[in-house]
Structures are given as structure tokens and as C-alpha cells.
Write an enzyme that holds these catalytic residues in place. Structure first.
Site, short mmCIF file in Angstrom:
data_model
loop_
_atom_site.label_atom_id
_atom_site.label_comp_id
_atom_site.label_asym_id
_atom_site.label_seq_id
_atom_site.Cartn_x
_atom_site.Cartn_y
_atom_site.Cartn_z
N GLY A 22 0.83 -1.20 0.00
CA GLY A 22 0.00 0.00 0.00
C GLY A 22 0.86 1.24 0.00
O GLY A 22 2.03 1.21 0.39
N SER A 25 0.29 9.43 0.60
CA SER A 25 1.05 10.64 0.34
C SER A 25 2.31 10.73 1.18
O SER A 25 3.33 11.25 0.74
CB SER A 25 0.17 11.87 0.60
OG SER A 25 -0.98 11.85 -0.21
N PHE A 26 2.25 10.22 2.40
CA PHE A 26 3.36 10.40 3.32
C PHE A 26 3.90 9.08 3.87
O PHE A 26 4.84 9.10 4.65
CB PHE A 26 2.94 11.28 4.50
CG PHE A 26 2.34 12.58 4.07
CD1 PHE A 26 3.15 13.63 3.71
CD2 PHE A 26 0.97 12.74 4.00
CE1 PHE A 26 2.62 14.83 3.30
CE2 PHE A 26 0.43 13.94 3.61
CZ PHE A 26 1.25 14.99 3.25
N VAL A 28 4.35 4.55 3.20
CA VAL A 28 4.26 3.35 2.38
C VAL A 28 4.08 2.17 3.32
O VAL A 28 4.75 2.10 4.36
CB VAL A 28 5.52 3.16 1.51
CG1 VAL A 28 5.40 1.90 0.67
CG2 VAL A 28 5.75 4.37 0.62
N VAL A 29 3.20 1.25 2.99
CA VAL A 29 2.95 0.08 3.82
C VAL A 29 3.55 -1.14 3.14
O VAL A 29 3.30 -1.39 1.96
CB VAL A 29 1.44 -0.13 4.07
CG1 VAL A 29 1.22 -1.33 4.98
CG2 VAL A 29 0.82 1.12 4.68
N ASP A 165 -12.87 9.00 10.43
CA ASP A 165 -12.56 8.62 9.05
C ASP A 165 -12.99 7.18 8.80
O ASP A 165 -12.25 6.39 8.22
CB ASP A 165 -11.07 8.79 8.78
CG ASP A 165 -10.76 8.81 7.28
OD1 ASP A 165 -11.66 9.17 6.49
OD2 ASP A 165 -9.63 8.47 6.90
#
Length: 990
Positions: A22, A25-26, A28-29, A165
Site C-alpha cells: 500500500g 502521500s506520506f 508506504v505500507v 474517518d
């Protein structure tokens, strides 16, 4: 980092990082695993240099929440590690993806996880819970996932955590574990875990904007309306997710969040399901698809009535009409599923689970730090030991430390504040007594000569309320709750108690910041009238970004005399991405800034040449000034009188008990041709090349009138937007200068990385060379900043905060005018067609608003009290404007001699700057204050004097170095009597 250059997996602590699963924007998985004992994990890698202070706060909140809570339906945070450049969040791995993918593909959870299926699920067996053919999930699975989500929300709610969210992408799935099965859940049903608590602490401007742009489909209408909202916003999101699980698509869909809100409002709380369509409607749909050669749709599956009732109760537009949390947790849909699985549950497991749900709320304390680890490459045979990176507190971003937060309260107002670097548990320090550094000696007069400008002492200035109460559009929140549209988020502050993470259900968001981003998104998504590449008139703001325009045939009306340019034009790549190249960026020699800006310091009310005899007037500013004259009075301005903005600063968690002011400016100490700097910015605002900006005004406005691409109303709007943007700019620059005296790092300064990236985007080498020298000057300031008085630094931060708020008010006003213009041209169901130029302007306003908002947040974090100097923000602006004008007058008086070769560009820009600052005082803006009649007359006298000096310089140097425009052109805003031979009708022509 994710992979080494050779493709080998990497190691962080006891974990091995594998393939990427995944990306955001800030962060990464990656998928990974623990070495001992071996178990799969998900590793979220956050790049530290991409984090702003707000994003770092969000990450800190996410870490604090995940470390403090443990629940079978919430993703577990196993460990948090960091290196010099990354932060690693090691979390439990959910092997079956997220709910959004599951709804879309309806895959087998075991096959997706790469696990062997139970015997009852092997191929050849009929699925126990088949999904509907027309879309959506099996109703038993829907009820199970909803019950799990309700359990997680109930657990979080007992601990004052609001997720904010909830959406299918944040609901992760995995095959059921032993504890989940022990509760009686079927093996065929996935176990759900709530993830991504980045929004759980507070909703900043940047993250809210990203959420609005990215996934508004599950947002409550009160958020889309920019209103104050409470925890019931989560219930709307739950209803939207439940509808999508049941039907297979979201309840409301649109191209952007503005249209989405319109569709929600048109629905009037009448949620329709596919199985409720009439037979005639289905027949017409089948005939249409047959004509188009499309396959017929399967008949809609029936939805249970209790599910429909629950969805309709959750999807109520008004939060007060929406069902409560208690009613949701006790709804038949959830209670019936609990009764369904209880016969198969193990009593001990049920008892443990219920004890967990009823357990005492956890005390959530932000992490005090994250241990440093090394990252090494995993070899096939041997492992190379990684080198422990040094812990650098000077260069690396700050650790995720606990930040104190405070709320507007009687204690905050009376001065019982909390130290910035202490937790709420520490003793509150008494308010500091700040040194008084601003005198209040003023006299009136209106001499037109530079000698008089230099000697003049300004009189006391008074601003009185023109209307009682707090205005709707004000940027600061007051104490009244009856006007939810005027709410604000306290910059980075929220209530923090001993046993509460949020303290209150209500979360105040900054309404104006959301409106700015909302309108920018709407215009970016709306149809635009575009001209051909050769014929389209350049955007007013893009021209400001591009610097002086080269002379070209047709670039100006035939009647306009040629403008003589004495230096090479500044070339900046014309980029519509306002975040990278902003209009109004400073010209060469500018002080570094967090965003490239141009010092378009002129305003529509200040002298400027025009072409073709045209003058662009600021009708809004004129009307405001006239209103001021009508409502003002001649009362004096007592020292202890506080403006409305100062009175309402409690919304920022500040008190108003301090006295005194900030440091004196460098401009008052030494003024010379070699070192003249606007605002006395220690990092250097050289005026050597600033005249290039002033010289382009006539060209810019001449081109604006040389085309019929825009109608008169839009041209007037663009002129007003430019004027408001210029006022906002000079105030923001003034605030930047106050911070730059004490803080070498922050959003008010430009990082070397941004400087280098800007250089590659088309800025001329001359700009880069000057910026390099500016950084050197800034380093001198930073070297001496360690010895500055912390009390003076705190006072300067408070003053900068108030100036930023005033700048935000002008930017918000520009957005409000644009919104009214767009709404006046919209029809029901048909968005307004806007020009590309207007869209460019709004995008610039959005970028500048978010930029100034971040600066204001930075300033707020550096102060805890409001000194008297910051309370009297009008006096701050007036003092500096007069100081800048005096410096220019002194320079002109001492150096403007025949044959001296004097360059007037310094004086021109300084006069323009002072004019814009004074014009901002005559324009009450969002604080709904009006100056007294005496103050208006006094400021107007200064403006006229400055205009006369500007006109004199323009006349004297009209054809030579430093020319602002062609000889004979009349400056904007100069009264007819200020220059013989110019009629008022000509000066006020549109």
C-alpha cells in the site's frame, strides 16, 4: 526505505521488510515478518522529511491511541521504531485486504490470505453465505461486520476516541482467529479490524483538505457544510458503509464533495433501495439496456426491513435527528446477530470479551519517544550489521513528544496557562510580564514632502466596533455557540485531561480553511471556459509569478506608450500548480520563504501606472472605507483597549495578561542603500531587483484590459481578489519578519531542499544566487538566535500570530467574494462555467491560505500569552507602515540628487509596501471593526503623502532606470487634487 538497491529485503530491528502492499502521500505500507517468533506484520513506513508539524501531531496521536488500546476489532500496534529518516509503525497484518476490495470483488477470505480453507469450505461445497448476484454482501456477513464495527466504536467511545474517518478502506479483514471463533462467529465470516487513526486526535487544514479531495463519500453533511460537528459524524459514516455493504455501492455519489452535498440535501433523508424500484422502472431500464446492446441486470435482492430502518436512521442530515450511539449499539440488527452467534460461543470467551468492553477507560498518553534502530540488508547467507544512526536533536525532526494542549477557558483568559513543553499534569506557570517596546506617541498632519514624512510622528489610532457581537466570517471563534458557521479549530489545541484523549465530543474545525479548500476543489472540477493557447490572456497571478513580461506586439493596447525595462525579466516557469510556484512570489533578492512568493506589494488603492487610460478600482475596499467614515468616531485609542481579534484569541489557547511588545526592527537601527530591508528581516529582503515587479504593473493591467475573454464582472472580481491578496501578502511578510528574528527554522523560512527543487522548476540562476546569499544571512541570524530573550521571542510570536490572523481574514474574504460570484452564475444541477484565470486565482488563494494557516499554527505553538502589543494589531501595522515609509523618504531625501545615479526601485517598493499596509487598516475585513474618524483621516493623509511621493518618483524617472510605467500614466488611487490636470472622473474610471 523499502528495498535495497540490490533487491534484497531489509531489516528494521527484529522485523524484516518485504514487498509493498500500500502507498499514500506520506507513508508506504509493506508486508513483513518478525524474526523470532516468526509472524507476519504490516510495516507502515513514514518519511520524516515529508511531515509537517500538523502531520507529525496526527502521527503522534495515532501512535498514542494504538499503543493504549487493545481490542480484537482494532488493528494492534506491535512496535514503533525510527531511524534518522523514517518512522516505522509495526502493526498486525490483516491478510484479506480491506472491506472496499471485499465489497467489490467478494473474494474468498482464506484464498486471499493464502491460507488453507477449512474442510467445510473446500471446493465442491456450496457456500454457507452466498453473496447476492446483483451486488453487495450476504446479509449475515453484513450483520457480522456491522456488529464488529459497533463493538470497536463502543470501545473507542468509552475512551473518548472519535475516529472521524470511517470508510471501507480503513476496515481491514482477516480470516477469523481462535478468539474470534470462540465468540461463536462462523468460520466463513471475516474478522474486521478498524485501522488508520491518523485523524483521531484533531483534524488539521491539510488533512481535511486531502480527505475532502480524496474520499468524501462517507463524510457527514455537517462536515461537507463546514459546520461544527460532533461524534455523530461517525454514525453517518457507519450508515454509508452499511448501505454499501448491503447494496454494493455508496448511498450518494458525485464528482466532487460540493455536488455530493447537493445530492444529499436533495434527497431530503429519503434513502431508496434497489428492491424498492417499481416494476415499470425496472422494465424501462431493461428496455434501455437492450437497445444499447448491454446485458440485462439481475433483479435486485431484497433487503431486510430492520436493516433499511437502521440505515435511514443513521443517514439523517441533521445530527440532532440522527440516532444516538446508545440506540445504535442496541439496534435490532446488532442485537439479533449477537443472539444468533451466542449459542455457539464459549462462555469463558464471552465473559472475557464483555469484561474488555466494560473495562475502565485507558489513559491515553502521547508517546514520549520512539527508540532508534538500524536498518540493514538481509543477505541470503550472512547479515551485515547495520550501523546505529546517531541521534541528532539539531538536524533531525523532533521526536514524537507529548505536546501540551489547552482550551479556551477562564483560566486561559486570566493567565493561568500551561507551559508549552509541559504536560497538563505539570504545574501551570504564572504569566510572564513582557517588556513594553512600542510607544503610543502620535500627532496628526499631512505633509507631502519626504522631509515631513521622515520627521512625522503618528497620532493615536482608534478602531471601534461597527456592530455588536462577533461577525459570522471572523477567523477566531468566540464563546457563543448559537452560530455554528463561525466556529474555528484551535490551532493545534484540544482538551487533554487525565483520563480523556479528546475531553469533549465536539471537534471545532476552522470553517474558513475548509471553505477555501472546498471552493478551490469545486472550481478545479467545474467546467472552464478556455481560450486557445495563442489567444488566451495570461492569468493575473501567473503573470505575477512569471515576473516582467517582455515587450511584444499586441501585449498592450495600441494607445499605451512603451514601457522601458532596465533589467532582464525574471523567468519563473508558469505552472498552475500553486503549491510549487505561487503568485506574488518575492523577486530576486527575496528572503527565503516556505513557499515561493512574489512581493506584489501594490494594491488597487496605491499609485500605479496603467495603459490605455484604464484604472482598475477596488470597489469593495472603497465601499468599506466609506462605511468606516460613516460609522467611525473621533474618540482616542486608549493603550489598554483590545481589538476584537485580541479579545477572541482565547480560541488559540492564549491569555491576554501580558504587557509589552516584541523586539525593535533592524530597519530602525541602520538604513542604507546596501542594507535596506523591508520589515527588518534578518534573513535578508534585498530591494536591489524589486523594481522589476513594480515595473510590470502597467503591463499586467494593460494586458488584462486588452482582451474581451472575461466579462466586466469577472474582471472587477479579479482586480478585487488581487488587491485582497496583496494586503494579505504584506501582512504575512511582516509576520514572517517577526518570527525570523528569533526562529531560523520553521514554515516562515525556506528549506534548502525546497530551494533546490524550485531552482529546477524554471527560476533563473540570478534568483538562486541571491537566495544562497539570503540563506547565509539567515545563518547569521540563527547563530545569534540562541542568545535572544525567550520573553521577547514569545512576544514576537504572539504579534506574528495576530498578523497572520489578519492576513487570513483578507484571504478568506477573497474566497467569500469568489463563492458569491460563482453561486450567482450557477443554476440548479448545472455548475457555473468559470474562467481558467479565476480558477488559477482561487488555487493560489488556497495555497496561500494553507501556508499562512501553518505559519499561524507555528507562531501559536511558540507563545502562551497575548502581550499588549499583539492585542493592538492595528498599531503594529501602522507603526511598521510609517517606519517603512520614513525609511524610503530618508533614502529619497539623502540620495535623490541629479547625477547621482540613484536607483529609485528601493523607494518605490517601500512606498508600495507602506501603502498596502495602510490600506489594510482602512479595510476592516473580517474583524468587523471600523476606525474612528480621526484615525481614518490620519491614515488617509499618510496614504496621500505616500501617493504623492510615488507619483513624483514615477514622473522623475518615467523614462529611465526604475521606471514604473510610461510617462503620463495616472496612478491608481491618487485623488484628482493630488495631481494637477487629472480629473476625478478619469481617475475613477473602471
Amino acid at each position: 526505505m523499502s528495498k535495497s538497491s540490490t533487491g534484497r529485503d531489509e531489516r528494521i530491528g527484529d522485523f524484516v521488510i518485504e514487498n509493498e502492499i500500500g502507498k499514500g502521500s506520506f507513508a508506504v505500507v509493506h508486508k513483513g515478518y518478525r524474526l523470532q517468533p516468526r509472524e507476519p506484520v504490516a510495516i507502515k513506513i513514514v518519511i520524516r522529511k515529508k511531515l509537517t508539524p500538523k502531520l507529525l501531531d496526527n502521527l503522534e496521536g495515532e501512535i498514542a491511541i494504538l499503543k493504549a488500546i487493545h481490542h480484537p476489532n482494532i488493528v494492534e500496534l506491535k512496535e514503533c521504531l525510527k531511524t534518522e529518516h523514517q518512522i516505522y509503525l509495526v502493526m498486525a497484518f490483516c491478510a484479506s485486504g480491506d472491506l472496499a476490495q471485499y465489497i467489490k470483488k467478494r473474494f474468498d477470505i482464506y484464498e486471499r490470505a493464502g491460507m488453507a480453507e477449512p474442510d467445510s469450505l473446500t471446493k465442491g461445497f456450496k457456500p454457507t453465505y452466498p453473496h447476492p448476484v446483483d451486488g453487495g454482501l450476504n446479509e449475515t456477513i453484513v450483520r457480522s461486520i456491522l456488529t464488529q464495527l459497533a463493538a470497536a466504536l463502543e470501545f473507542m467511545r468509552a475512551r473518548d476516541i472519535v475516529h472521524r474517518d470511517i470508510k471501507p478502506q480503513n476496515l481491514l479483514l482477516q480470516p477469523p482467529d481462535a478468539a474470534f471463533l470462540a465468540l461463536g462467529n462462523p468460520r466463513e465470516i471475516p474478522q474486521m479490524k478498524v485501522a488508520d487513526f491518523g485523524f483521531a486526535r484533531h483534524l488539521s487544514v491539510n488533512t481535511l483538505a486531502e480527505t475532502l479531495c480524496g474520499s468524501p463519500l462517507y463524510m457527514a453533511p455537517e462536515i461537507l457544510r463546514f459546520e461544527k460537528y460532533d461524534a455523530k459524524a461517525d454514525l453517518w459514516s457507519v450508515g454509508a458503509v452499511l448501505f454499501e455493504m448491503t447494496v454494493g455501492k455508496p448511498p450518494f455519489r458525485a464528482a466532487n464533495h460540493v455536488e455530493l452535498l447537493k445530492r444529499i440535501e436533495r434527497g431530503e433523508d429519503k434513502i431508496k433501495f434497489p428492491d424498492e424500484r417499481s416494476a415499470g422502472s425496472l422494465a424501462r431500464e431493461a428496455a434501455r439496456r437492450q437497445e444499447l446492446g448491454e446485458a440485462p441486470l439481475p433483479p435486485p435482492h431484497p433487503v431486510s426491513e430492520d436493516v433499511k430502518i437502521l440505515i435511514r436512521q443513521l443517514l439523517r442530515q441533521r445530527p440532532v435527528s440522527r440516532m444516538s450511539f446508545d440506540d445504535f449499539f442496541a439496534s435490532p440488527v446488532i442485537s439479533d446477530f449477537k443472539a444468533f452467534i451466542r449459542p455457539r460461543a464459549q462462555p469463558e470467551a464471552v465473559e472475557r470479551y464483555e469484561d474488555l468492553q466494560r473495562s475502565e477507560r485507558s489513559v491515553i498518553i502521547p508517546s514520549s519517544g520512539i527508540k532508534h534502530v538500524s536498518v540493514s540488508s538481509i543477505e541470503a547467507s550472512t547479515q551485515q550489521p547495520g550501523v546505529q544512526p546517531p541521534v541528532s536533536t539539531a538536524t533531525s525532526p523532533p521526536a514524537l513528544e507529548s505536546r501540551s494542549t489547552q482550551e479556551a477557558s477562564p483560566k486561559a483568559i486570566t493567565g493561568e496557562t500551561i507551559a508549552p513543553n509541559k504536560t497538563p499534569r505539570e504545574d501551570a506557570r504564572p504569566p510572564r510580564t513582557l517588556p513594553r517596546a512600542f510607544s503610543a506617541k502620535y500627532v496628526t498632519g499631512e505633509p507631502p514632502q519626504p522631509e515631513d514624512l521622515e520627521k512625522r510622528v503618528p497620532p493615536t489610532m482608534t478602531r471601534t466596533p461597527s456592530s455588536p457581537g462577533i461577525p459570522e466570517g471572523s477567523l477566531l471563534s468566540g464563546e457563543r455557540d448559537e452560530a455554528p458557521q463561525a466556529t474555528t479549530e484551535h490551532f493545534g489545541s484540544s482538551k487533554g485531561g487525565e483520563d480523556s484523549f479528546l475531553g469533549k465530543e465536539y471537534v471545532l474545525i476552522e470553517k474558513q480553511s475548509v471553505e477555501v479548500n472546498a471552493l478551490a476543489d469545486e472550481l478545479a472540477a467545474s467546467p472552464q471556459s478556455r481560450l486557445g493557447l495563442a489567444s488566451r490572456r495570461p492569468s493575473r497571478l501567473s503573470r505575477l509569478s512569471s515576473g516582467p513580461l517582455p515587450s511584444a506586439p499586441g501585449a498592450s493596447p495600441p494607445t499605451a506608450p512603451p514601457t522601458i525595462l532596465s533589467s532582464k525579466p525574471i523567468r519563473i516557469a508558469n505552472n498552475t500548480n500553486t503549491a510549487s510556484t505561487g503568485a506574488f512570489a518575492l523577486p530576486p533578492g527575496s528572503r527565503p520563504s516556505s513557499f515561493p512568493r512574489r512581493a506584489s506589494l501594490s494594491s488597487s488603492g496605491s499609485p500605479s501606472t496603467r495603459q490605455g487610460g484604464q484604472v482598475i478600482t477596488n470597489m469593495d475596499a472603497v465601499a468599506s472605507t466609506q462605511s468606516n467614515r460613516r460609522d467611525g468616531n473621533a474618540s482616542s485609542f486608549p493603550k489598554d483597549e483590545v481589538s476584537v481579534l485580541g479579545q477572541r484569541l482565547a480560541g488559540f489557547g492564549l491569555s491576554g495578561s501580558g504587557v509589552g511588545g516584541g523586539p525593535s526592527s533592524a530597519l530602525a537601527k541602520a538604513i542604507s542603500m546596501a542594507s535596506l530591508r523591508l520589515f527588518g528581516v534578518p534573513s535578508g529582503v534585498s530591494l536591489r531587483d524589486a523594481a522589476a515587479l513594480v515595473r510590470t504593473r502597467a503591463q499586467r493591467r494593460g494586458i488584462a484590459r486588452a482582451t474581451d475573454s472575461l466579462d466586466e464582472a469577472e474582471m472587477t472580481l479579479l482586480s478585487t481578489l488581487e488587491d485582497l491578496g496583496q494586503k494579505a501578502f504584506v501582512l504575512s511578510e511582516f509576520a514572517d519578519s517577526k518570527l525570523a528574528h528569533f526562529f531560523p527554522d520553521g514554515p516562515h523560512q525556506l528549506s534548502q531542499e525546497l530551494d533546490s527543487s524550485t531552482a529546477t522548476s524554471g527560476i533563473s540562476p540570478s534568483r538562486n544566487s541571491v537566495q544562497g546569499s539570503a540563506r547565509r544571512v539567515g545563518s547569521i541570524s540563527s547563530s545569534s538566535s540562541s542568545a535572544v530573550d525567550p520573553v521577547a521571542a514569545e512576544a514576537a510570536s504572539a504579534e506574528a500570530l495576530m498578523l497572520y490572523v489578519r492576513s487570513l481574514a483578507f484571504l478568506q474574504r477573497a474566497i467569500t467574494l469568489t463563492k458569491r460570484h460563482v453561486e450567482s452564475r450557477s443554476r440548479p444541477g448545472v455548475p457555473a462555467v468559470t474562467s481558467a484565470e479565476l480558477n488559477d486565482v482561487v488555487q493560489w488563494l488556497r495555497a496561500r491560505f494553507n501556508e499562512v494557516y501553518d505559519k499561524a499554527d507555528f507562531a501559536r505553538s511558540r507563545c502562551s500569552e497575548l502581550p499588549e502589543s499583539a492585542q493592538q494589531v492595528d498599531k503594529l501595522i501602522f507603526d511598521k507602515a510609517v517606519e517603512v515609509a520614513r525609511a524610503a523618504a530618508t533614502d529619497e531625501l539623502e540620495n535623490n540628487r541629479e547625477g547621482s545615479g540613484w536607483d529609485p526601485s528601493h523607494c518605490l517598493l517601500a512606498y508600495e509596501t507602506a501603502n498596502s499596509m495602510l490600506s489594510s487598516l482602512l479595510d476592516p475585513g473580517e474583524d468587523a471593526m471600523s476606525l474612528s474618524e480621526g484615525s481614518i483621516l490620519m491614515i488617509d493623509g499618510y496614504v496621500k503623502s505616500i501617493n504623492k511621493r510615488l507619483w513624483t518618483l514615477q514622473e522623475q524617472f518615467g523614462g529611465g532606470v526604475g521606471a514604473v510605467g510610461a510617462a503620463g500614466a495616472s496612478p491608481v488611487g491618487v485623488d484628482a487634487e493630488a495631481r494637477p490636470g487629472v480629473s476625478r472622473s478619469r481617475t475613477e474610471s473602471p
